[in-house]
Design a protein around this motif. Structure first.
Motif, PDB file in Angstrom:
ATOM      1  N   ALA A   1       0.822  -1.204   0.000  1.00 37.01           N
ATOM      2  CA  ALA A   1       0.000   0.000   0.000  1.00 37.01           C
ATOM      3  C   ALA A   1       0.860   1.261   0.000  1.00 37.01           C
ATOM      4  CB  ALA A   1      -0.921  -0.002   1.215  1.00 37.01           C
ATOM      5  N   ARG A   2       0.423   2.240  -0.767  1.00 38.58           N
ATOM      6  CA  ARG A   2       1.163   3.495  -0.866  1.00 38.58           C
ATOM      7  C   ARG A   2       0.211   4.683  -0.914  1.00 38.58           C
ATOM      8  NH1 ARG A   2       4.832   3.371  -5.916  1.00 38.58           N
ATOM      9  NH2 ARG A   2       3.215   2.022  -6.761  1.00 38.58           N
ATOM     10  N   ARG A   3       0.754   5.836  -0.599  1.00 37.69           N
ATOM     11  CA  ARG A   3      -0.053   7.054  -0.660  1.00 37.69           C
ATOM     12  C   ARG A   3      -0.207   7.492  -2.116  1.00 37.69           C
ATOM     13  NH1 ARG A   3       0.526  12.647   2.870  1.00 37.69           N
ATOM     14  NH2 ARG A   3      -1.444  13.538   2.155  1.00 37.69           N
ATOM     15  N   VAL A   4      -1.376   8.017  -2.416  1.00 38.05           N
ATOM     16  CA  VAL A   4      -1.645   8.526  -3.756  1.00 38.05           C
ATOM     17  C   VAL A   4      -2.108   9.977  -3.657  1.00 38.05           C
ATOM     18  CG1 VAL A   4      -2.198   6.277  -4.740  1.00 38.05           C
ATOM     19  CG2 VAL A   4      -4.024   7.633  -3.726  1.00 38.05           C
ATOM     20  N   ARG A   5      -1.816  10.732  -4.709  1.00 38.56           N
ATOM     21  CA  ARG A   5      -2.195  12.143  -4.759  1.00 38.56           C
ATOM     22  C   ARG A   5      -2.771  12.461  -6.136  1.00 38.56           C
ATOM     23  NH1 ARG A   5       0.069  15.505  -0.751  1.00 38.56           N
ATOM     24  NH2 ARG A   5       1.684  14.520   0.517  1.00 38.56           N
ATOM     25  N   PRO A   6      -4.101  12.490  -6.250  1.00 39.72           N
ATOM     26  CA  PRO A   6      -4.687  12.913  -7.526  1.00 39.72           C
ATOM     27  C   PRO A   6      -4.267  14.346  -7.856  1.00 39.72           C
ATOM     28  CG  PRO A   6      -6.339  11.899  -6.105  1.00 39.72           C
ATOM     29  CD  PRO A   6      -5.122  12.118  -5.260  1.00 39.72           C
ATOM     30  N   ARG A   7      -4.027  14.589  -9.121  1.00 47.34           N
ATOM     31  CA  ARG A   7      -3.654  15.942  -9.568  1.00 47.34           C
ATOM     32  C   ARG A   7      -4.542  16.351 -10.724  1.00 47.34           C
ATOM     33  NH1 ARG A   7       1.077  13.545  -7.902  1.00 47.34           N
ATOM     34  NH2 ARG A   7       2.358  14.792  -6.482  1.00 47.34           N
ATOM     35  N   PRO A   8      -5.204  17.534 -10.578  1.00 47.04           N
ATOM     36  CA  PRO A   8      -5.152  18.452  -9.439  1.00 47.04           C
ATOM     37  C   PRO A   8      -5.864  17.874  -8.226  1.00 47.04           C
ATOM     38  CG  PRO A   8      -6.829  19.154 -10.972  1.00 47.04           C
ATOM     39  CD  PRO A   8      -6.114  18.017 -11.643  1.00 47.04           C
TER      40      PRO A   8
ATOM     41  N   ALA B   1      -3.201  -0.941  -4.251  1.00 45.44           N
ATOM     42  CA  ALA B   1      -2.554  -1.455  -5.461  1.00 45.44           C
ATOM     43  C   ALA B   1      -2.838  -0.533  -6.634  1.00 45.44           C
ATOM     44  CB  ALA B   1      -3.062  -2.853  -5.772  1.00 45.44           C
ATOM     45  N   PRO B   2      -2.007  -0.576  -7.670  1.00 48.52           N
ATOM     46  CA  PRO B   2      -2.310   0.139  -8.904  1.00 48.52           C
ATOM     47  C   PRO B   2      -3.528  -0.494  -9.597  1.00 48.52           C
ATOM     48  CG  PRO B   2       0.026  -0.411  -8.776  1.00 48.52           C
ATOM     49  CD  PRO B   2      -0.652  -1.188  -7.701  1.00 48.52           C
ATOM     50  N   TYR B   3      -4.300   0.334 -10.248  1.00 43.64           N
ATOM     51  CA  TYR B   3      -5.489  -0.143 -10.955  1.00 43.64           C
ATOM     52  C   TYR B   3      -5.058  -0.692 -12.308  1.00 43.64           C
ATOM     53  CZ  TYR B   3     -10.274  -0.117 -12.800  1.00 43.64           C
ATOM     54  OH  TYR B   3     -11.486  -0.473 -13.344  1.00 43.64           O
TER      55      TYR B   3
ATOM     56  N   ALA C   1      -5.773   2.618  -7.339  1.00 44.43           N
ATOM     57  CA  ALA C   1      -5.704   3.945  -7.930  1.00 44.43           C
ATOM     58  C   ALA C   1      -4.865   3.852  -9.198  1.00 44.43           C
ATOM     59  CB  ALA C   1      -5.066   4.946  -6.963  1.00 44.43           C
ATOM     60  N   PRO C   2      -5.047   4.764 -10.145  1.00 44.40           N
ATOM     61  CA  PRO C   2      -4.187   4.764 -11.331  1.00 44.40           C
ATOM     62  C   PRO C   2      -2.722   4.890 -10.922  1.00 44.40           C
ATOM     63  CG  PRO C   2      -6.044   6.250 -11.628  1.00 44.40           C
ATOM     64  CD  PRO C   2      -6.062   5.837 -10.188  1.00 44.40           C
ATOM     65  N   SER C   3      -1.859   4.200 -11.618  1.00 40.51           N
ATOM     66  CA  SER C   3      -0.440   4.203 -11.252  1.00 40.51           C
ATOM     67  C   SER C   3       0.155   5.602 -11.292  1.00 40.51           C
ATOM     68  CB  SER C   3       0.343   3.268 -12.178  1.00 40.51           C
ATOM     69  OG  SER C   3       0.175   3.643 -13.529  1.00 40.51           O
ATOM     70  N   THR C   4      -0.395   6.488 -12.131  1.00 40.11           N
ATOM     71  CA  THR C   4       0.130   7.848 -12.231  1.00 40.11           C
ATOM     72  C   THR C   4      -0.111   8.656 -10.962  1.00 40.11           C
ATOM     73  OG1 THR C   4      -1.944   8.507 -13.300  1.00 40.11           O
ATOM     74  CG2 THR C   4      -0.078   7.968 -14.740  1.00 40.11           C
ATOM     75  N   ALA C   5      -1.044   8.212 -10.111  1.00 43.13           N
ATOM     76  CA  ALA C   5      -1.347   8.954  -8.890  1.00 43.13           C
ATOM     77  C   ALA C   5      -0.451   8.558  -7.727  1.00 43.13           C
ATOM     78  CB  ALA C   5      -2.810   8.746  -8.494  1.00 43.13           C
ATOM     79  N   PHE C   6       0.297   7.463  -7.853  1.00 46.94           N
ATOM     80  CA  PHE C   6       1.137   7.007  -6.744  1.00 46.94           C
ATOM     81  C   PHE C   6       2.353   7.914  -6.591  1.00 46.94           C
ATOM     82  CE2 PHE C   6      -1.405   3.296  -7.251  1.00 46.94           C
ATOM     83  CZ  PHE C   6      -1.352   2.629  -6.040  1.00 46.94           C
ATOM     84  N   GLU C   7       2.692   8.188  -5.344  1.00 46.39           N
ATOM     85  CA  GLU C   7       3.896   8.959  -5.073  1.00 46.39           C
ATOM     86  C   GLU C   7       5.115   8.127  -5.447  1.00 46.39           C
ATOM     87  OE1 GLU C   7       3.857  10.210  -1.031  1.00 46.39           O
ATOM     88  OE2 GLU C   7       2.625  11.954  -1.459  1.00 46.39           O
TER      89      GLU C   7
END
Length: 247
Positions: free
Chosen positions: A42-49, A61-63, A223-229
Motif C-alpha cells: 500500500a502506498r499514498r496517492v495524490r490525484p492531480r489536481p 494497489a495500482p489499478y 488507484a491509477p499508477s500515475t497517482a502514486f507517489e
C-alpha cells in the motif's frame, strides 16, 4: 435477491478466474497471490489536481492487471466471493494510514440506489466489511458504519473532467440526522474501491465533517499508477518501501 442468486450460481456453474481467465476457478492461486502481494505494498496517492478538502489517501494497489480485472468482476459481474481478497488489499491501505488510538470506523462511499439495485449488491460496502474483518483478525479494532447517503442524483462520472466531477458531486452526500451521533468525535477512515480525481472522496469528507466525524484519511483498493507517489523511504526495522509523508 439478485446477489443471492449470483452466489448460488457461482457454487453450481463453472466459472473462470476473474484475474486471468483460467477455467474452473473464480480466482486462481497465481492471481490470489498477486492480489496478496499488492495488498502488502500500500502506498499514498495524490490525484492531480488535488480537490480541496481531500484527506490523505492510501491505495492498496495500482489499478491494472489482476487488480483491475478482479475489481470489475466483483463490481459489475456479481462475483461476490471476491470481496474477501479485495478486502485484504483494502485493509493494507487502511494500515498504510498508520492510524493510532481506538477502534476505527470505516465509512464506505455509497453507490447510487439505482446502481445497487441493478447490481444486486453494494460492492464498496461488501469490500469494506471484508476489510474490517481482516483488520480485526490482525488485532486492529475496526467496524463498518455505512452512514453516508446520496441526497440527490449525480451523473455518471465516466468521461467527466476533474472540474466537472467536482461540480457533479458537490453537496451530493449527507449523513442523515439520526446517524450523526454515531460519528461525533470518532476517527473515520473513508473507504472506496477506486480513486481517480478524488472528487467523491472530498465530498464524502465534507459530509462526514459536517456530521462532526473526524476524518483521519481515506483508503481505497486501487488507484491509477500515475497517482502514486514516487519518492519512497524505508522505515527502520522493515524491509518494504513506503512513500514519504509530506504536507
Amino acid at each position: 435477491m439478485q446477489g443471492v442468486w449470483r452466489e448460488l450460481a457461482g457454487l453450481m456453474l463453472p466459472v473462470d478466474c476473474a484475474g486471468c481467465g483460467r477455467p474452473r476457478t473464480e480466482l486462481c492461486v497465481e492471481c490470489r497471490r498477486a492480489l496478496a502481494r499488492d495488498g502488502r505494498g500500500a502506498r499514498r496517492v495524490r490525484p492531480r489536481p488535488r480537490p480541496a478538502g481531500l484527506p490523505r489517501v492510501w491505495a492498496g494497489a495500482p489499478y491494472a492487471d489482476e487488480v483491475r480485472a478482479v475489481l470489475l468482476a466483483h463490481k459489475e459481474r456479481g462475483a461476490l466471493r471476491l470481496a474477501g481478497p479485495l478486502g485484504a488489499v483494502l485493509a493494507g491501505a487502511v494500515r498504510g494510514l498508520r492510524a493510532v488510538g481506538g477502534p476505527l470506523l470505516l465509512v464506505p462511499v455509497p453507490s447510487a440506489r439505482r446502481s445497487v439495485a441493478g447490481r444486486g449488491h453494494d460492492p464498496v460496502r461488501r469490500i469494506a466489511l471484508a476489510a474490517a474483518g481482516e483488520l480485526r483478525r490482525a488485532g486492529t479494532g475496526a467496524r463498518v458504519l455505512a452512514v453516508l447517503r446520496q441526497r440527490r442524483a449525480v451523473a455518471d462520472q465516466a468521461g467527466l473532467s476533474a472540474r466537472q466531477r467536482l461540480a457533479n458531486v458537490a453537496g451530493a452526500l449527507e449523513v442523515p440526522g439520526g446517524a450523526r451521533r454515531l460519528l461525533a468525535g470518532q476517527p473515520v477512515v473513508l473507504v472506496d474501491d477506486l480513486v481517480t480525481t478524488g472528487a467523491t472522496l472530498a465530498e464524502a469528507a465534507r459530509a462526514v465533517a459536517a456530521a462532526d466525524g473526524r476524518v483521519i484519511g481515506a483508503a481505497v483498493v486501487a488507484a491509477p499508477s500515475t497517482a502514486f507517489e514516487n519518492e519512497v523511504h524505508r522505515p527502520a526495522g522493515r524491509g518494504k518501501e513506503f512513500p514519504v509523508e509530506s504536507s
